[in-house]
Design a protein around this motif. Structure first.
Motif, mmCIF file in Angstrom:
data_model
loop_
_atom_site.group_PDB
_atom_site.id
_atom_site.type_symbol
_atom_site.label_atom_id
_atom_site.label_comp_id
_atom_site.label_asym_id
_atom_site.label_seq_id
_atom_site.Cartn_x
_atom_site.Cartn_y
_atom_site.Cartn_z
ATOM 1 N N SER A 558 27.371 -42.738 43.227
ATOM 2 C CA SER A 558 27.345 -41.751 41.934
ATOM 3 C C SER A 558 28.719 -41.508 41.217
ATOM 4 O O SER A 558 29.515 -40.942 42.316
ATOM 5 N N GLY A 559 29.026 -41.964 40.283
ATOM 6 C CA GLY A 559 30.181 -41.374 39.596
ATOM 7 C C GLY A 559 31.546 -42.027 40.183
ATOM 8 O O GLY A 559 32.606 -41.221 40.168
ATOM 9 N N PRO B 6 32.099 -35.875 38.186
ATOM 10 C CA PRO B 6 30.823 -35.966 37.958
ATOM 11 C C PRO B 6 30.008 -35.289 38.777
ATOM 12 O O PRO B 6 30.283 -35.208 40.007
ATOM 13 N N HIS B 11 24.831 -41.267 38.192
ATOM 14 C CA HIS B 11 25.919 -42.123 38.211
ATOM 15 C C HIS B 11 26.755 -41.986 37.104
ATOM 16 O O HIS B 11 27.916 -42.665 36.730
ATOM 17 N N TYR B 12 26.221 -41.527 35.785
ATOM 18 C CA TYR B 12 26.641 -41.616 34.585
ATOM 19 C C TYR B 12 27.910 -40.429 34.766
ATOM 20 O O TYR B 12 27.936 -39.467 34.909
ATOM 21 N N PRO B 13 29.015 -41.275 34.201
ATOM 22 C CA PRO B 13 30.313 -40.257 34.084
ATOM 23 C C PRO B 13 30.036 -39.086 33.054
ATOM 24 O O PRO B 13 29.423 -39.309 32.242
#
Lengths: 586, 184
Positions: A558-559, B6, B11-13
């Motif tokens: 994640s990220g 984040p 997962h997305y920034p």
């Protein structure tokens, strides 16, 4: 040739004039005149699918394995809306398609007529362009324009919505010589000054790499050949996105494997640490970049893309080059050759040493088993037993897709068909139908999961009907594996609705559909079973029962940034893997 | 700590916030065909861009061309995206950034209805004169003024009319053209 014919006949004539051999479709009230025109000729063969989504995916597979435009014919209303997933998939992955949709007669449009929907309204954001034909005089031009727009520039799907009265109307057909669209002129040649600056930057690079994508495949076989030449000339390492696999041979020592969320350690670490990044036909998608503000912090970036809107969208680049990959690569190769460029030997040597260190971590390693079939092992055996054959691979979406990308090695472009951008479960089976139709003598395998394959399962009937001996190789772990993996990783192992309950008996299912079913549960039986599958000249549903809880590694969690990958190690639970310093690399 | 860290479940920034928003006026020359405006508007709504002002009209009947003038805000990177995305639409001929070229004239027309009696009515008329607004409709208790100019001039005029009995305003949105002899 110029002659009078009906609108329906024009549709088929235009396809014949465009060299279309196969058309994937499903009939319905609003396209019956076109089906009448199909009945009356032999040039274009219609392939009857079982669901319109399957028609579009089959056309995608056809297009991607041949480089030609895929053709679809569906009826109004539900026919058009069922095609939307496929159209969106084709838009995301830049696949050239022409989709003809029937529409209610002109005077009924807007009337909420039976099987009416606003097809151009619905498909506007999921096509490269679309048309509603309101005059028979416009139809020949629009049909040919649709092929031109679908296949030129950055390819994509084009919808032509044709009301039933236009299909019946008579008009004069001729193939237009040119297109009046003054606004649509894709730029093929890149700006030479920018290319010179890029080559100059590459010459002085100490830690360079190539990062390539589906644009190289779309640009044609020549682009792949030029890429290979440039990579050899420069001696740089190369990685590729999921979409770009095959443009550069995986057997080559300069190949680092795929990059991104489930890419290899060496590829992602090299992306993070490089000083010059040469991006060709890829688009800095979020599955590639991970955390944007930590993406390759020390590098100068060169970005070659035919679509100006892909440049500086996610990542600011230093040298943007708008142009077709093959054209730009040709200029790069020529400049590198004529100026007798040479990368600095010493720093290149150091860079390769570093890459070899990362390689030594063997990031794709998994714990082998004699008891259960490991999914990675299944793909490895499938690769070993089919690599010397004329093989095409399609996939569904999920863990099996990533394992296929990691463990099936592609040496040539157009051999790998997968839903990258949209991530459409159910893509692979119908896509393999399209691929097999285009390459009747080749071995076409859909690497599938037991969950994905059930989304478009009915297309097995299509394969049976047209005697297309596709092989559906199901990695059956009884879960929506990637969902389960994320739940394990991010949601405290609460496996909410990710278990494949009430699975069919795939062998019996295959038999019921007049295909061949094979089940394999033991690693020792696998080679033999795969050989059996290859030997059968009929569609095969191969139920490969694999380890239920295997996860797909490496993974950028994640990220996180590229240098914060986690590697698989079956000895350590995932929770520990995320927090434990030892599992976090560098 | 970085403010863009984040959340652990995605997962997305998170959206980068480093760049400041800027306002740009874009002139978009398009084929005058059905659905072209829907394509442009759909692009803005679908990708989450802003529309501050939008004007559309056919400009050259013989060539079937229309000019769309759109005022939009976003970070410099988003503005560049908007231009490239617009340029990618098949019926779009040209996209010119009037703000970037720096030598453009922007005008807007507004019709302003004011209702009042006595001193307010006199004052409205006097201000209208100062702003070179014309009276295009009048009753014994109301005026409709027509005013042309830059947006800030119109906004100033409307603000002045508010205490004098402003009823409603109808504005055209911005039209823009480049100075000098060259066309777009």
């Amino acid at each position: 040739m110029t002659r009078e014919m009906t609108g329906a006949e024009m549709v088929i004539q235009a396809m014949a004039d465009q060299g279309v051999k196969h058309l994937f479709g499903y009939p319905g009230g609003a396209v019956l005149p076109i089906y009448d025109a199909i009945f009356a000729q032999k040039e274009v063969q219609h392939i009857l699918v079982r669901h319109e989504q399957g028609a579009v995916h089959a056309a995608e597979g056809y297009a991607r394995s041949t480089g030609k435009v895929g053709c679809v014919l569906v009826t109004s209303g539900p026919g058009a809306t069922n095609a939307v997933t496929g159209l969106t998939d084709a838009l995301c992955d830049s696949i050239p398609l022409v989709c003809i949709t029937g529409q209610v007669p002109t005077h009924l449009i807007g009337n909420d007529a039976f099987q009416e929907c606003d097809t151009v309204g619905i498909t506007r954001p999921c096509t490269k362009h679309n048309y509603l034909v309101k005059r028979i005089e416009d139809l020949p031009r629009i049909l040919h324009e649709a092929f031109h727009i679908a296949s030129s520039g950055r390819p994509g799907p084009v919808v032509v919505d044709i009301p039933k009265d236009i299909q019946f109307a008579k008009g004069v057909y001729s193939k237009p010589k040119e297109f009046p669209h003054t606004g649509y002129k894709p730029k093929l040649k890149g700006d030479l000054e920018a290319i010179k600056a890029a080559v100059e930057l590459m010459t002085h690079a100490k830690r360079p790499l190539f990062y390539t994508g589906g644009g190289v495949i779309n640009s044609g076989k020549n682009a792949s050949a030029l890429l290979r030449e440039l990579v050899k000339l420069t001696g740089f390492p190369i990685t590729s996105t999921l979409m770009g696999l095959g443009a550069f041979p995986a057997a080559d020592p300069q190949w680092m494997g795929m990059l991104g969320m489930h890419g290899t350690l060496e590829a992602n670490m090299a992306m993070h640490d490089c000083d010059v990044m040469v991006c060709i036909g890829a688009r800095f998608d979020d599955r590639i970049t991970g955390r944007v503000d930590a993406f390759s912090p020390g590098s100068k970036k060169i970005h070659v893309d035919i679509d100006a809107s892909s440049i500086n969208k996610n990542i600011k680049v230093d040298i943007p080059i708008v142009g077709d990959c093959a054209h730009v690569l040709e200029d790069m190769v020529r400049l590198w050759r004529t100026q007798a460029k040479q990368a600095d030997k010493k720093s290149m040597g150091d860079w390769w040493k570093q890459i070899d260190k990362w390689r030594a971590r063997k990031s794709l390693a998994y714990r082998a088993s004699n008891e259960v079939i490991k999914p990675q092992y299944a793909i490895q055996r499938l690769y070993e037993l089919t690599k010397d054959k004329d093989t095409y691979i399609t996939t569904e979406v999920g863990q099996h897709q990533m394992w296929a990308a990691q463990f099936y090695h592609f040496q040539e472009p157009n051999r790998w068909m997968t839903s990258g951008g949209l991530g459409t479960m159910g893509y692979g089976l119908p896509a393999s139908v399209g691929v097999q139709l285009a390459h009747p003598k080749s071995l076409v395998i859909d690497i599938a999961g037991e969950a994905s394959v059930q989304m478009t399962m009915q297309e097995l009937s299509t394969a049976v009907q047209y005697r297309l001996p596709i092989k559906i190789f199901i990695l059956n772990n009884g879960y929506m594996g990637m969902v389960r993996q994320w739940q394990e990783l991010l949601h405290g192992s609460r496996y909410s609705e990710s278990y494949s309950e009430a699975l069919p008996d795939f062998v019996k299912l295959a038999e019921a559909m007049h295909a061949v079913g094979i089940r394999c549960e033991k690693p020792g039986d696998l080679d033999h079973a795969i050989k059996d599958m290859i030997a059968v000249d009929r569609p095969v549903l191969f139920d490969c029962v694999v380890d239920k809880v295997e996860n797909c590694f490496p993974m950028i969690p994640s990220g996180k940034a590229h240098n914060e990958m986690i590697l698989g190690d079956s000895g350590v639970s995932l929770d520990d893997a995320i927090t434990e310093e030892g599992k976090m690399l560098v | 700590m970085n403010a863009n860290v984040p959340s652990s479940t995605s997962h997305y920034p998170t959206a980068p916030t480093a760049q400041r928003d800027v306002t740009h006026t874009l002139s978009v020359l398009v084929d005058n065909e059905p659905g072209v405006l829907a394509r442009v508007i759909g692009l803005f709504s679908g990708r989450g861009y802003n529309i501050e002002s939008l004007t559309v009209s056919e400009t050259e009947h013989a060539k079937h061309l229309s000019l769309i003038t759109v005022v939009t805000t976003g970070t410099p990177m988003v503005i560049e995206q908007i231009k490239n995305q617009l340029d990618r639409l098949v019926p779009v001929h040209r996209v010119v950034d009037m703000t970037l070229s720096g030598r453009s004239i922007e005008r807007e027309l507004a019709m302003v209805k004011v209702r009042g009696k006595g001193d307010n009515r006199v004052e409205a008329l006097r201000l209208a004169d100062a702003f070179r607004a014309r009276v295009i409709d009048a009753t014994t208790e109301s005026f409709v003024f027509e005013i042309t100019g830059k947006s800030d001039k119109i906004e100033q005029f409307v603000a002045l009319m508010l205490p004098l009995g402003l009823v409603e305003v109808s504005r055209t949105g911005i039209a823009a053209i480049a100075r000098g002899p060259e066309g777009m």
